[in-house]
Design a protein around this motif. Sequence first.
Motif, PDB file in Angstrom:
ATOM      1  N   UNK A  68      10.244 -34.495 -15.023  1.00  0.00           N
ATOM      2  CA  UNK A  68      11.404 -35.285 -15.460  1.00  0.00           C
ATOM      3  C   UNK A  68      12.383 -34.378 -16.179  1.00  0.00           C
ATOM      4  N   UNK A  69      13.651 -34.609 -15.984  1.00  0.00           N
ATOM      5  CA  UNK A  69      14.679 -33.841 -16.683  1.00  0.00           C
ATOM      6  C   UNK A  69      14.927 -34.384 -18.087  1.00  0.00           C
ATOM      7  N   UNK A  70      14.800 -35.715 -18.254  1.00  0.00           N
ATOM      8  CA  UNK A  70      15.081 -36.321 -19.555  1.00  0.00           C
ATOM      9  C   UNK A  70      13.829 -36.308 -20.430  1.00  0.00           C
ATOM     10  N   UNK A  71      14.020 -36.263 -21.763  1.00  0.00           N
ATOM     11  CA  UNK A  71      12.869 -36.273 -22.677  1.00  0.00           C
ATOM     12  C   UNK A  71      12.044 -37.546 -22.519  1.00  0.00           C
ATOM     13  N   UNK A  72      10.782 -37.464 -22.897  1.00  0.00           N
ATOM     14  CA  UNK A  72       9.901 -38.627 -22.857  1.00  0.00           C
ATOM     15  C   UNK A  72      10.336 -39.631 -23.924  1.00  0.00           C
ATOM     16  N   UNK A  73      10.199 -40.941 -23.650  1.00  0.00           N
ATOM     17  CA  UNK A  73      10.582 -41.944 -24.652  1.00  0.00           C
ATOM     18  C   UNK A  73       9.618 -41.907 -25.837  1.00  0.00           C
ATOM     19  N   UNK A  74      10.180 -41.937 -27.034  1.00  0.00           N
ATOM     20  CA  UNK A  74       9.370 -41.848 -28.251  1.00  0.00           C
ATOM     21  C   UNK A  74       9.603 -43.059 -29.136  1.00  0.00           C
ATOM     22  N   UNK A  75       8.550 -43.432 -29.875  1.00  0.00           N
ATOM     23  CA  UNK A  75       8.660 -44.498 -30.866  1.00  0.00           C
ATOM     24  C   UNK A  75       9.295 -43.932 -32.132  1.00  0.00           C
ATOM     25  N   UNK A  76       9.540 -44.797 -33.102  1.00  0.00           N
ATOM     26  CA  UNK A  76      10.056 -44.351 -34.392  1.00  0.00           C
ATOM     27  C   UNK A  76       9.102 -43.397 -35.096  1.00  0.00           C
ATOM     28  N   UNK A  77       7.818 -43.489 -34.757  1.00  0.00           N
ATOM     29  CA  UNK A  77       6.800 -42.612 -35.338  1.00  0.00           C
ATOM     30  C   UNK A  77       6.619 -41.337 -34.506  1.00  0.00           C
ATOM     31  N   UNK A  78       7.544 -41.134 -33.508  1.00  0.00           N
ATOM     32  CA  UNK A  78       7.545 -39.936 -32.664  1.00  0.00           C
ATOM     33  C   UNK A  78       6.332 -39.852 -31.733  1.00  0.00           C
ATOM     34  N   UNK A  79       5.780 -40.997 -31.372  1.00  0.00           N
ATOM     35  CA  UNK A  79       4.693 -41.048 -30.388  1.00  0.00           C
ATOM     36  C   UNK A  79       5.283 -41.448 -29.043  1.00  0.00           C
ATOM     37  N   UNK A  80       4.736 -40.846 -27.960  1.00  0.00           N
ATOM     38  CA  UNK A  80       5.233 -41.155 -26.624  1.00  0.00           C
ATOM     39  C   UNK A  80       4.928 -42.610 -26.289  1.00  0.00           C
ATOM     40  N   UNK A  81       5.928 -43.306 -25.765  1.00  0.00           N
ATOM     41  CA  UNK A  81       5.775 -44.714 -25.379  1.00  0.00           C
ATOM     42  C   UNK A  81       5.218 -44.773 -23.960  1.00  0.00           C
ATOM     43  N   UNK A  82       3.907 -44.650 -23.862  1.00  0.00           N
ATOM     44  CA  UNK A  82       3.248 -44.601 -22.553  1.00  0.00           C
ATOM     45  C   UNK A  82       3.395 -45.904 -21.782  1.00  0.00           C
ATOM     46  N   UNK A  83       3.480 -47.003 -22.472  1.00  0.00           N
ATOM     47  CA  UNK A  83       3.662 -48.290 -21.792  1.00  0.00           C
ATOM     48  C   UNK A  83       4.943 -48.253 -20.953  1.00  0.00           C
ATOM     49  N   UNK A  84       6.001 -47.672 -21.493  1.00  0.00           N
ATOM     50  CA  UNK A  84       7.263 -47.551 -20.754  1.00  0.00           C
ATOM     51  C   UNK A  84       7.103 -46.625 -19.549  1.00  0.00           C
ATOM     52  N   UNK A  85       6.322 -45.567 -19.707  1.00  0.00           N
ATOM     53  CA  UNK A  85       6.111 -44.631 -18.596  1.00  0.00           C
ATOM     54  C   UNK A  85       5.263 -45.256 -17.488  1.00  0.00           C
ATOM     55  N   UNK A  86       4.287 -46.091 -17.877  1.00  0.00           N
ATOM     56  CA  UNK A  86       3.404 -46.729 -16.891  1.00  0.00           C
ATOM     57  C   UNK A  86       4.084 -47.868 -16.132  1.00  0.00           C
ATOM     58  N   UNK A  87       5.012 -48.555 -16.778  1.00  0.00           N
ATOM     59  CA  UNK A  87       5.591 -49.788 -16.240  1.00  0.00           C
ATOM     60  C   UNK A  87       6.038 -49.699 -14.780  1.00  0.00           C
ATOM     61  N   UNK A  88       6.789 -48.686 -14.361  1.00  0.00           N
ATOM     62  CA  UNK A  88       7.239 -48.667 -12.960  1.00  0.00           C
ATOM     63  C   UNK A  88       6.090 -48.574 -11.950  1.00  0.00           C
ATOM     64  N   UNK A  89       5.011 -47.929 -12.326  1.00  0.00           N
ATOM     65  CA  UNK A  89       3.872 -47.757 -11.419  1.00  0.00           C
ATOM     66  C   UNK A  89       3.053 -49.039 -11.275  1.00  0.00           C
ATOM     67  N   UNK A  90       3.023 -49.845 -12.333  1.00  0.00           N
ATOM     68  CA  UNK A  90       2.172 -51.028 -12.364  1.00  0.00           C
ATOM     69  C   UNK A  90       2.924 -52.320 -12.077  1.00  0.00           C
ATOM     70  N   UNK A  91       4.222 -52.238 -11.832  1.00  0.00           N
ATOM     71  CA  UNK A  91       5.007 -53.438 -11.560  1.00  0.00           C
ATOM     72  C   UNK A  91       4.417 -54.209 -10.371  1.00  0.00           C
TER      73      UNK A  91
END
Length: 98
Positions: A68-91
């Motif tokens: 990916x060219x864009x940074x990974x989505x992060x929470x306010x606590x700077x943790x990767x939001x894996x749920x957002x990354x998984x969503x397109x695959x599990x739709x």
Amino acid sequence: MERAISTHPAVGQVAVIGMPHEVWGEQVHAIVVPKEGADVDDSTAASIISHARESIAGYKVPKSVEFRAEPLPLSGAMKVLKRELRAPYWEGKERGIN
């Protein structure tokens, strides 16, 4: 898993998620943001998988790598939001765990 992959010289950021697989239910998939200036292609993906295989158990090694060219989505606590990354695959598919 992320720690092992993050030591590869081309990796800037990494997140590992489970994505659907017809036979196994899920397979390990790595999403990688390359380090600035790193050239990435299919051979880089194979190199990342090989690199991971040297330090983690076989069942934890990613079966696929996505760049990916864009940074990974992060929470306010700077943790990767894996749920957002998984969503397109599990739709439209059912997943046993969140």
